[in-house]
Scaffold this active site. Structure first.
Site, PDB file in Angstrom:
ATOM      1  N   LYS A 136       0.847  -1.206   0.000  1.00  0.00           N
ATOM      2  CA  LYS A 136       0.000   0.000   0.000  1.00  0.00           C
ATOM      3  C   LYS A 136       0.868   1.236   0.000  1.00  0.00           C
ATOM      4  CE  LYS A 136       0.983   1.205   4.436  1.00  0.00           C
ATOM      5  NZ  LYS A 136       1.779   2.350   4.817  1.00  0.00           N
TER       6      LYS A 136
ATOM      7  N   PRO B 260       9.134  -4.275  -0.174  1.00  0.00           N
ATOM      8  CA  PRO B 260      10.321  -3.952   0.633  1.00  0.00           C
ATOM      9  C   PRO B 260      10.047  -4.121   2.129  1.00  0.00           C
ATOM     10  CG  PRO B 260       9.864  -2.197  -0.964  1.00  0.00           C
ATOM     11  CD  PRO B 260       8.727  -3.163  -1.047  1.00  0.00           C
ATOM     12  N   VAL B 261      11.026  -4.660   2.865  1.00  0.00           N
ATOM     13  CA  VAL B 261      10.888  -4.870   4.314  1.00  0.00           C
ATOM     14  C   VAL B 261      11.155  -3.546   5.037  1.00  0.00           C
ATOM     15  CG1 VAL B 261      11.832  -6.070   6.325  1.00  0.00           C
ATOM     16  CG2 VAL B 261      11.527  -7.301   4.173  1.00  0.00           C
ATOM     17  N   ALA B 262      10.284  -3.233   6.002  1.00  0.00           N
ATOM     18  CA  ALA B 262      10.398  -1.986   6.780  1.00  0.00           C
ATOM     19  C   ALA B 262      10.502  -0.778   5.858  1.00  0.00           C
ATOM     20  CB  ALA B 262      11.581  -2.036   7.750  1.00  0.00           C
TER      21      ALA B 262
ATOM     22  N   GLY C 217       4.450  -4.334   4.296  1.00  0.00           N
ATOM     23  CA  GLY C 217       4.776  -5.696   3.872  1.00  0.00           C
ATOM     24  C   GLY C 217       4.417  -6.747   4.914  1.00  0.00           C
ATOM     25  N   GLY C 218       4.789  -6.516   6.150  1.00  0.00           N
ATOM     26  CA  GLY C 218       4.466  -7.477   7.211  1.00  0.00           C
ATOM     27  C   GLY C 218       2.965  -7.598   7.396  1.00  0.00           C
ATOM     28  N   SER C 219       2.274  -6.468   7.305  1.00  0.00           N
ATOM     29  CA  SER C 219       0.803  -6.475   7.446  1.00  0.00           C
ATOM     30  C   SER C 219       0.179  -7.272   6.314  1.00  0.00           C
ATOM     31  CB  SER C 219       0.268  -5.041   7.407  1.00  0.00           C
ATOM     32  OG  SER C 219       0.845  -4.277   8.436  1.00  0.00           O
ATOM     33  N   ALA C 220       0.715  -7.112   5.100  1.00  0.00           N
ATOM     34  CA  ALA C 220       0.203  -7.870   3.957  1.00  0.00           C
ATOM     35  C   ALA C 220       0.369  -9.366   4.212  1.00  0.00           C
ATOM     36  CB  ALA C 220       0.938  -7.453   2.684  1.00  0.00           C
TER      37      ALA C 220
ATOM     38  N   ASP D  35      -2.481  -1.642   9.998  1.00  0.00           N
ATOM     39  CA  ASP D  35      -2.520  -1.685   8.529  1.00  0.00           C
ATOM     40  C   ASP D  35      -3.056  -3.015   7.992  1.00  0.00           C
ATOM     41  OD1 ASP D  35      -1.344   0.814   8.477  1.00  0.00           O
ATOM     42  OD2 ASP D  35       0.649   0.098   7.918  1.00  0.00           O
TER      43      ASP D  35
HETATM   44  P1  ATP Z   1       4.109  -0.291   7.844  1.00  0.00           P
HETATM   45  O1  ATP Z   1       4.083   0.384   6.500  1.00  0.00           O
HETATM   46  O2  ATP Z   1       2.878  -1.119   8.112  1.00  0.00           O
HETATM   47  O3  ATP Z   1       4.516   0.576   8.969  1.00  0.00           O
HETATM   48  P2  ATP Z   1       6.569  -1.438   7.006  1.00  0.00           P
HETATM   49  O4  ATP Z   1       6.251  -1.826   5.594  1.00  0.00           O
HETATM   50  O5  ATP Z   1       7.344  -0.196   7.227  1.00  0.00           O
HETATM   51  O6  ATP Z   1       5.237  -1.411   7.805  1.00  0.00           O
HETATM   52  P3  ATP Z   1       7.304  -4.160   7.489  1.00  0.00           P
HETATM   53  O7  ATP Z   1       7.855  -4.593   6.167  1.00  0.00           O
HETATM   54  O8  ATP Z   1       5.962  -4.649   7.859  1.00  0.00           O
HETATM   55  O9  ATP Z   1       7.381  -2.592   7.666  1.00  0.00           O
HETATM   56  O10 ATP Z   1       8.403  -4.613   8.562  1.00  0.00           O
HETATM   57  C1  ATP Z   1       8.583  -4.014   9.833  1.00  0.00           C
HETATM   58  C2  ATP Z   1       9.359  -5.004  10.719  1.00  0.00           C
HETATM   59  O11 ATP Z   1       8.486  -6.092  11.016  1.00  0.00           O
HETATM   60  C3  ATP Z   1      10.551  -5.630  10.022  1.00  0.00           C
HETATM   61  O12 ATP Z   1      11.724  -4.927  10.323  1.00  0.00           O
HETATM   62  C4  ATP Z   1      10.593  -7.051  10.564  1.00  0.00           C
HETATM   63  O13 ATP Z   1      11.484  -7.173  11.628  1.00  0.00           O
HETATM   64  C5  ATP Z   1       9.202  -7.303  11.126  1.00  0.00           C
HETATM   65  N1  ATP Z   1       8.417  -8.348  10.419  1.00  0.00           N
HETATM   66  C6  ATP Z   1       7.599  -9.231  11.010  1.00  0.00           C
HETATM   67  N2  ATP Z   1       6.990 -10.019  10.102  1.00  0.00           N
HETATM   68  C7  ATP Z   1       7.404  -9.608   8.899  1.00  0.00           C
HETATM   69  C8  ATP Z   1       7.097 -10.044   7.570  1.00  0.00           C
HETATM   70  N3  ATP Z   1       6.259 -11.051   7.322  1.00  0.00           N
HETATM   71  N4  ATP Z   1       7.685  -9.389   6.557  1.00  0.00           N
HETATM   72  C9  ATP Z   1       8.526  -8.356   6.812  1.00  0.00           C
HETATM   73  N5  ATP Z   1       8.861  -7.937   8.043  1.00  0.00           N
HETATM   74  C10 ATP Z   1       8.304  -8.547   9.086  1.00  0.00           C
END
Ligand code: ATP
Length: 300
Positions: free
Chosen positions: A11, A96-98, A103-106, A138
């Site tokens: 998103k 992308p992670v974090a 991504g984690g919410s998805a 999210d």
């Molecule tokens: P948001 O936009 O909802 O704030 P984000 O996209 O910035 O989230 P995520 O990719 O969800 O961040 O990751 C945040 C942290 O969550 C990561 O640093 C990781 O340690 C942890 N995490 C837990 N589960 C997951 C997952 N399935 N994928 C990625 N990260 C995860």
């Protein structure tokens, strides 16, 4: 049942209005989520016990233990229905992670839908949405996709109409930003500016009518004029290089640029497919074109 795969979208928050900090530590939000066609895939397969594996982009930063949001989702669903959380969840990551793209919410929303199918629970949609809201602000939007206004912590959703397609380019950054850190920086900047950061002192934010109209009309120029992100100054304060990334995207032909959610991914609205290709080429370290709106969690 044999393995099932669910596709889940990233998103971008095209409006992210942050109210004051509440006594529970969360902030009142008025945010407009738009799902974009950049996907993770969550596969659930029969197993003895709970096992998580992951592949794809940034995989080294994905936790493979009980803290993974997909694992937490599987455990919450199993508990709610009184079954054992026996599942092998495999997450293929493209989000992308974090990166501020949920991504984690998805993955949590994907795991709920995948485990529901694997275990044959037939959970009603409202039940899945309630579990999503418990897992994170999210997560409900990752389940429903499309476009929606999020209020409360972002978890109370009102669907919004989108009258056309929007073309984005997302420039990913090295390393992530912690969402709680970005909110803390937002509060600190408000206090440093002589204001208050408390919900009791600040008006509750609301949806921007111009932005809602731009989405309904499917107008990229109108949307580009209405984009806003109250967390952007805090993300840039923590990661000053983002100011250069945003400027580079505008110089390379973007209609508008903003930090995606809490960052550090930057989102650029492109006027055409050719412009999106040129924009992506301006970020050799990694940029991803994607269309919106995208559907929510989808069982393939
Ligand atoms: P948001 O936009 O909802 O704030 P984000 O996209 O910035 O989230 P995520 O990719 O969800 O961040 O990751 C945040 C942290 O969550 C990561 O640093 C990781 O340690 C942890 N995490 C837990 N589960 C997951 C997952 N399935 N994928 C990625 N990260 C995860």
């Amino acid at each position: 049942m044999s393995a099932v795969t669910v596709r889940v979208p990233a998103k971008v928050n095209v409006q992210l209005s942050v109210g004051g900090r509440r006594p529970d530590g969360f902030h009142d939000l008025a945010t407009v989520f738009l799902a974009v066609g950049l996907y993770d895939h969550v596969t659930a397969a029969p197993a003895d016990g709970l096992r998580i594996t992951a592949a794809g982009r940034d995989v080294a930063r994905v936790p493979l233990d009980a803290t993974n949001l997909a694992a937490r989702a599987a455990v919450a669903l199993a508990k709610r229905y009184g079954v054992e959380p026996d599942v092998h969840l495999h997450i293929d990551k493209d989000i992308p992670v974090a990166g501020g793209m949920a991504g984690g919410s998805a993955d949590a929303a994907g795991a709920l839908v995948a485990c529901d199918a694997l275990w044959g629970l037939g959970a009603p949609r409202e039940e899945l949405l309630a579990l999503c809201a418990e897992l994170g602000s999210d997560v409900p939007f990752s389940l429903v996709g499309g476009a929606a206004l999020g209020t409360g912590r972002g978890e109370i959703l009102t669907p919004l109409e989108v009258g056309g397609e929007f073309r984005w380019v997302f420039a990913v950054a090295e390393g992530g930003l912690s969402t709680p850190d970005v909110y803390r920086e937002c509060d600190r900047l408000r206090r440093a500016g002589g204001g208050s950061d408390l919900a009791a002192d600040l008006a509750a934010p609301g949806a921007d009518p111009a932005l809602v109209a731009a989405l309904r009309e499917g107008s990229a120029p109108a949307l580009s004029a209405a984009l806003s992100n109250d967390l952007q100054a805090a993300s840039v304060s923590l990661r000053p290089a983002l100011a250069g990334t945003l400027a580079a995207g505008l110089a390379a032909g973007a209609l508008a640029a903003l930090v995606s959610g809490s960052g550090p991914t930057c989102a650029f609205l492109a006027p055409s497919e050719a412009a999106a290709t040129a924009l992506a080429a301006a970020f050799p370290a990694g940029a991803y074109p994607a269309l919106s709106p995208a559907p929510g969690a989808t069982l393939l």
